[in-house]
Design an enzyme around this catalytic site. Structure first.
Site, short mmCIF file in Angstrom:
data_model
loop_
_atom_site.label_atom_id
_atom_site.label_comp_id
_atom_site.label_asym_id
_atom_site.label_seq_id
_atom_site.Cartn_x
_atom_site.Cartn_y
_atom_site.Cartn_z
N THR A 257 -1.15 7.43 -0.68
CA THR A 257 -2.39 7.33 -1.47
C THR A 257 -3.23 6.12 -1.08
O THR A 257 -4.40 6.04 -1.46
CB THR A 257 -2.06 7.20 -2.96
N ASP B 248 2.33 -7.23 10.76
CA ASP B 248 3.27 -7.00 11.88
C ASP B 248 2.97 -7.92 13.04
O ASP B 248 3.89 -8.46 13.67
CB ASP B 248 3.18 -5.53 12.34
N ARG C 41 0.86 -1.20 0.00
CA ARG C 41 0.00 0.00 0.00
C ARG C 41 0.88 1.23 0.00
O ARG C 41 1.68 1.40 0.92
CB ARG C 41 -0.85 0.04 1.27
N ASP D 14 -2.12 -3.98 12.67
CA ASP D 14 -1.48 -4.42 11.43
C ASP D 14 -1.30 -5.93 11.47
O ASP D 14 -0.47 -6.44 12.24
CB ASP D 14 -0.13 -3.70 11.25
N1 URA Z 1 -4.14 -3.92 7.07
C1 URA Z 1 -3.96 -4.34 8.34
O1 URA Z 1 -3.10 -5.17 8.61
N2 URA Z 1 -4.76 -3.82 9.30
C2 URA Z 1 -5.72 -2.94 9.04
O2 URA Z 1 -6.44 -2.53 9.96
C3 URA Z 1 -5.88 -2.51 7.71
C4 URA Z 1 -5.08 -3.02 6.75
#
Ligand code: URA
Length: 210
Positions: free
Chosen positions: A109, A204, A105, A201
Site C-alpha cells: 500500500t 540500502d 512503508r 534506496d
Molecule cells: N525511498 C528511497 O530510499 N528511495 C526512493 O526513491 C524512494 C523512497
C-alpha cells in the site's frame, strides 16, 4: 500563509548530489557525501535560528555577542535513512537533542506504519528539524510530522535531499505550515514509489544492505 519550499541550489551541494546519484558509487563514498551535504544544508536550515546575546571578554574588552541556543534544537531522524543526515547536522549544531521516528512503508500500500517514536522532554520549548533524505510519496513524512505535532514543538522544519513532485504536494497539503528544505525536486515517482531519476534506496545505499 503557506510555508516556503527552499530549493537549495548551492553548487557544492549539487555537485555532491550528482556523485551520490551514480549507481556505482561505493557505500563508503555515498555515506561520506551525504554527511558533507547535510553539513552544508544545515547552514541553510539554521539561517534564521534564534540567537541570544552573552557577555564575553575579548583580549581587548568586554562585549555582548550572539550565540545560538543549540540545546533548544531537536533533530528528528526518520529511521532509517534519516540517520545519514545526523552526523553532518550535529557537526554544525553539536548541542542539539535527537528524536527518532520509526516508520516502514507497507510494500503493497506504500502507507507508513509507525514502530518507534522517542523524543526528548520539553518538546514545547524546542525547534524541531525533521530529517529524511527521500520525500517520495510523502506518506512517511506526513505521518512523522502528524505524530511530532502531538508533542507541540515550537516550530517544525522538514529537510530532505530529494523530493518527488507528488510527495512534495502531498506533504504541503497535509502540513502547509511546515517549511521544506530540499536539494532537488526530481521528475516523478515510479510504480514502486521510487523517486526517478533519484538515487535508489537511500537506506540500502547508506548502510550497504543490498
Ligand atoms: N525511498 C528511497 O530510499 N528511495 C526512493 O526513491 C524512494 C523512497
Amino acid at each position: 500563509m503557506t510555508a516556503p519550499v527552499h530549493h537549495i541550489t548551492h553548487p557544492l551541494i549539487q555537485h555532491k548530489l550528482t556523485l551520490m546519484r551514480q549507481k556505482d558509487r561505493s557505500t563508503n563514498s555515498f555515506r561520506r557525501l551525504l554527511n558533507e551535504i547535510s553539513m552544508l544544508m544545515a547552514y541553510e536550515v539554521t539561517r534564521d535560528m534564534p540567537t541570544q546575546m552573552i557577555e564575553i571578554e575579548t583580549p581587548l574588552e568586554t562585549m555582548m555577542a550572539p550565540v545560538i541556543d543549540g540545546k533548544k534544537t531537536v533533530f528528528v531522524s526518520i529511521m532509517r535513512a534519516g540517520a545519514g543526515f545526523l552526523d553532518g547536522m550535529l557537526n554544525v549544531v553539536p548541542g542539539a537533542r535527537i528524536g527518532h521516528v520509526g516508520l516502514y512503508r507497507d510494500p503493497k500500500t506504500l502507507v507508513a506504519v509507525e514502530y518507534y517514536f522517542k523524543m526528548p522532554a520539553d518538546m514545547h520549548e524546542r525547534d524541531a528539524i525533521v530529517l529524511d533524505p527521500m520525500l517520495a510519496t510523502g506518506n512517511s513524512a506526513v505521518a512523522a510530522v502528524d505524530r511530532l505535532k502531538e508533542t507541540r514543538p515550537k516550530s517544525i522544519r522538514f529537510v530532505c535531499l530529494l523530493a518527488a513532485p507528488e510527495g512534495l504536494a502531498h506533504f504541503r497539503s497535509a502540513h502547509p505550515d511546515v517549511p521544506v528544505y530540499t536539494a532537488a525536486i526530481d521528475r516523478q515517482l515510479d510504480e514502486h514509489g521510487y523517486i526517478v531519476p533519484g538515487l535508489g534506496d537511500a537506506g540500502d545505499r547508506l548502510f550497504g544492505t543490498k
